[in-house]
Design a protein around this motif. Sequence first.
Motif, short mmCIF file in Angstrom:
data_model
loop_
_atom_site.label_atom_id
_atom_site.label_comp_id
_atom_site.label_asym_id
_atom_site.label_seq_id
_atom_site.Cartn_x
_atom_site.Cartn_y
_atom_site.Cartn_z
N VAL A 391 0.83 -1.20 0.00
CA VAL A 391 0.00 0.00 0.00
C VAL A 391 0.87 1.25 0.00
O VAL A 391 0.57 2.24 -0.68
CB VAL A 391 -0.95 -0.01 1.22
CG1 VAL A 391 -1.69 1.31 1.34
CG2 VAL A 391 -1.94 -1.15 1.12
N VAL A 392 1.97 1.22 0.76
CA VAL A 392 2.88 2.36 0.82
C VAL A 392 3.50 2.61 -0.56
O VAL A 392 3.61 3.76 -1.02
CB VAL A 392 3.96 2.12 1.89
CG1 VAL A 392 5.08 3.14 1.76
CG2 VAL A 392 3.36 2.20 3.29
N LEU A 393 3.92 1.55 -1.24
CA LEU A 393 4.47 1.70 -2.59
C LEU A 393 3.44 2.28 -3.55
O LEU A 393 3.76 3.15 -4.38
CB LEU A 393 4.96 0.34 -3.11
CG LEU A 393 6.32 -0.12 -2.60
CD1 LEU A 393 6.58 -1.56 -3.02
CD2 LEU A 393 7.42 0.79 -3.10
N LEU A 394 2.20 1.83 -3.43
CA LEU A 394 1.13 2.37 -4.28
C LEU A 394 0.93 3.86 -4.00
O LEU A 394 0.76 4.67 -4.92
CB LEU A 394 -0.16 1.59 -4.03
CG LEU A 394 -1.36 1.94 -4.92
CD1 LEU A 394 -1.05 1.62 -6.38
CD2 LEU A 394 -2.60 1.20 -4.46
N THR A 395 0.93 4.23 -2.71
CA THR A 395 0.77 5.63 -2.32
C THR A 395 1.92 6.48 -2.87
O THR A 395 1.73 7.64 -3.25
CB THR A 395 0.72 5.75 -0.79
OG1 THR A 395 -0.32 4.91 -0.29
CG2 THR A 395 0.46 7.19 -0.36
N LEU A 396 3.10 5.90 -2.90
CA LEU A 396 4.28 6.61 -3.35
C LEU A 396 4.16 7.12 -4.79
O LEU A 396 4.78 8.12 -5.15
CB LEU A 396 5.50 5.68 -3.22
CG LEU A 396 6.89 6.30 -3.28
CD1 LEU A 396 7.09 7.34 -2.19
CD2 LEU A 396 7.95 5.21 -3.16
N PHE A 397 3.32 6.42 -5.58
CA PHE A 397 3.20 6.79 -7.00
C PHE A 397 1.86 7.40 -7.36
O PHE A 397 1.67 7.85 -8.49
CB PHE A 397 3.44 5.56 -7.87
CG PHE A 397 4.84 5.00 -7.76
CD1 PHE A 397 5.89 5.63 -8.39
CD2 PHE A 397 5.08 3.87 -7.01
CE1 PHE A 397 7.18 5.12 -8.29
CE2 PHE A 397 6.36 3.35 -6.89
CZ PHE A 397 7.42 3.97 -7.53
N THR A 398 0.91 7.41 -6.42
CA THR A 398 -0.44 7.87 -6.79
C THR A 398 -0.97 9.01 -5.95
O THR A 398 -1.90 9.70 -6.39
CB THR A 398 -1.43 6.69 -6.69
OG1 THR A 398 -1.45 6.19 -5.34
CG2 THR A 398 -1.05 5.57 -7.64
N ALA A 399 -0.45 9.24 -4.76
CA ALA A 399 -1.05 10.22 -3.84
C ALA A 399 -0.46 11.61 -4.05
O ALA A 399 0.38 11.84 -4.92
CB ALA A 399 -0.85 9.77 -2.40
N GLY A 400 -0.90 12.55 -3.20
CA GLY A 400 -0.41 13.92 -3.25
C GLY A 400 1.01 14.03 -2.71
O GLY A 400 1.59 13.06 -2.21
N VAL A 401 1.56 15.23 -2.76
CA VAL A 401 2.96 15.44 -2.39
C VAL A 401 3.22 15.07 -0.93
O VAL A 401 4.15 14.34 -0.61
CB VAL A 401 3.36 16.91 -2.65
CG1 VAL A 401 4.77 17.18 -2.14
CG2 VAL A 401 3.26 17.23 -4.12
N LEU A 448 -5.75 1.72 6.01
CA LEU A 448 -7.12 2.04 6.43
C LEU A 448 -7.73 3.12 5.54
O LEU A 448 -8.93 3.06 5.22
CB LEU A 448 -7.11 2.50 7.88
CG LEU A 448 -6.79 1.44 8.94
CD1 LEU A 448 -6.63 2.08 10.31
CD2 LEU A 448 -7.90 0.38 8.98
N ASN A 449 -6.92 4.10 5.16
CA ASN A 449 -7.43 5.16 4.29
C ASN A 449 -7.81 4.60 2.92
O ASN A 449 -8.80 5.03 2.32
CB ASN A 449 -6.38 6.26 4.15
CG ASN A 449 -6.97 7.56 3.63
OD1 ASN A 449 -8.11 7.91 3.97
ND2 ASN A 449 -6.23 8.27 2.82
N GLY A 450 -7.02 3.63 2.43
CA GLY A 450 -7.37 2.98 1.17
C GLY A 450 -8.68 2.22 1.27
O GLY A 450 -9.53 2.28 0.36
N ILE A 451 -8.87 1.51 2.38
CA ILE A 451 -10.13 0.78 2.59
C ILE A 451 -11.29 1.76 2.68
O ILE A 451 -12.38 1.51 2.13
CB ILE A 451 -10.03 -0.07 3.87
CG1 ILE A 451 -8.98 -1.17 3.69
CG2 ILE A 451 -11.37 -0.67 4.24
CD1 ILE A 451 -8.67 -1.94 4.94
#
Length: 594
Positions: A391-401, A448-451
């Motif tokens: 999930v952290v890797l996914l956030t690294l490429f998709t979320a805000g700064v 949890l935020n992804g869920i």
Amino acid sequence: MKHGSFIAFGIECFFRAVLAAVLGIILWYLFSNTYLEILSGIRRQLYLDVTDAEGKSSDFLLVILWFARLLFLALEFLAIKKAAEIITGYCNGLYKPAAFSLYCAQMGRSNQLFIVALPRGIRYLAGFLLLLYTCFLLYGITHLPSHYDEVFTYRFFSGKGLLASLAFYPLPNNHILFNLFSAVPLLLPVNVLIAIRIVSVLAALAGIYYFFRLSCSLFPASVALVCSVLLAFSLPVLLYATQARGYALMLLFAVLCIYAVLRIAAGEDRGKYFFVYTFSSVLGLFTIPSFLYCLVVTSTVLLVVLCRHPSREHIRQFVVSHLLVPATTLLLYLPVILRNGKESLYKNNGITPRDITYLKNNLNAHLHEIWDFFTGADPKSFVLVWCILGVVLLTLFTAGVRQRWAAFLVLLFLLSPVPVVFVHRVIPFTRTWIHLIIPLCLGAGFLLNGIRRLALSYAGQWAGKLSVAHLAAFTLLPAIICAARFIHKHAESNAIDYVVAHYCKRLEPKFSLASSVAHTPGDMSFYLAETLAFECNEHNAGAPFSLNQISGNAPVNADIVVLDKQRLPEADMSGYRLLPDDNPFFAVYIRQGF
């Protein structure tokens, strides 16, 4: 002058003055060899003789020597202050209390605005949970039995005064800043064990609050609250929030460092947050030297931020901060180095260098031990770490700064044990990695935020009806379960502490009469013997008392004798009677007629 520029002015003055002081101390060491040579003979004799077996600084000459050193440093500080005023031209602001008072006032105002900005329901729920958590910690510090390390901490450090805490460093058990802080509650008219545990409670509460504030900058307040509950009621946090050790303080400073790093990465008031980062780093290292493991990651993130957004001001702040941290830390550890040698910090009984083959063979087991220490869960549940990493890797490429920087920091933290173990060539105690519980809970927040987002996408109408009452169930239920599980786990993993507490309760009427305790060498008998010695000293302060080891079949002469059941000596115990008790650790004898 505007408030923001005034704070920056104060921080600038602080940086310049500390640098000037460090340079002055270096010059002092270069040009005062004669002074040190005069003291060297006295120092060797004093440092060998003035500290007794319990680390108590009792020699009057040592006190005189320390006062002479303090006087010398004070005169030097005044000279350096004057030099700094001449060199910088405007360092006078550092010595005015207005800057620090204003900063404290602004910090209080900032926290007030943060609390008021929270949704009303979550604000009340967070307050209730904080009250519940405080009550549980107060229950813990008053009802959980003492641990040997707590007794050791009081007997050798905090109970012996500030000098012993500052200079006596036989083992890494001396968490210096914690022992200095614990001198304050020791003045209160309460039980000694409760007094020294109060510092851990306050540090844990402050750490949880700033973690909640950090989480609110990354997630919705509801998710941040759940993450904070997970952190607060995790096994290691509950354990060290109710124990008189420095790990709760270490967690607080780790939270502040991470908080400051993410604020700097977001481009917010970098002067202010570099000050917070530097201040927290120094105090974290002064608490426990292994805090360096945390700083390796945070400094790496700051370096990457510097490379991504280079600026002259940012480079200056980064360099000054990373010069101040080691220089100030070295200055604070100077009494330890003079008393014990520099090797005491990195080559002691708690640190055993290993070869590469040993590290490779034991790394996987060590990682699972860390997970078990954090959760007490089945080793198979370690797969959750891989879920969080995904999930952290996914956030690294998709979320805000802001979220990307947080994800990058979490990723580095969770991967850091592998390179640190191989670079340092040690398998440290699992508790050394306690700071990793912070990025682990942040990673759980991303999960949890992804869920939550998926729920809003596919069941938006249903998810939108979730109220504060539902959130209360999601937070209170895990909190109660984790608290009950902690009590059970504590009794299971610290069984010997409960046996020690049982014997202390049985022997309490004898404490004021006992003048000596003996125990078998090595093994675990010293665990109970030293605790009994501590209790006897507390009940009969000032009276002569001895703690001895039984050697071979020599005659035993003590009021209370503790034998290890695994290594019963050949000594004659005919003049003693055995206290009947069914435990696998100790056999306790007391003198006939005692």
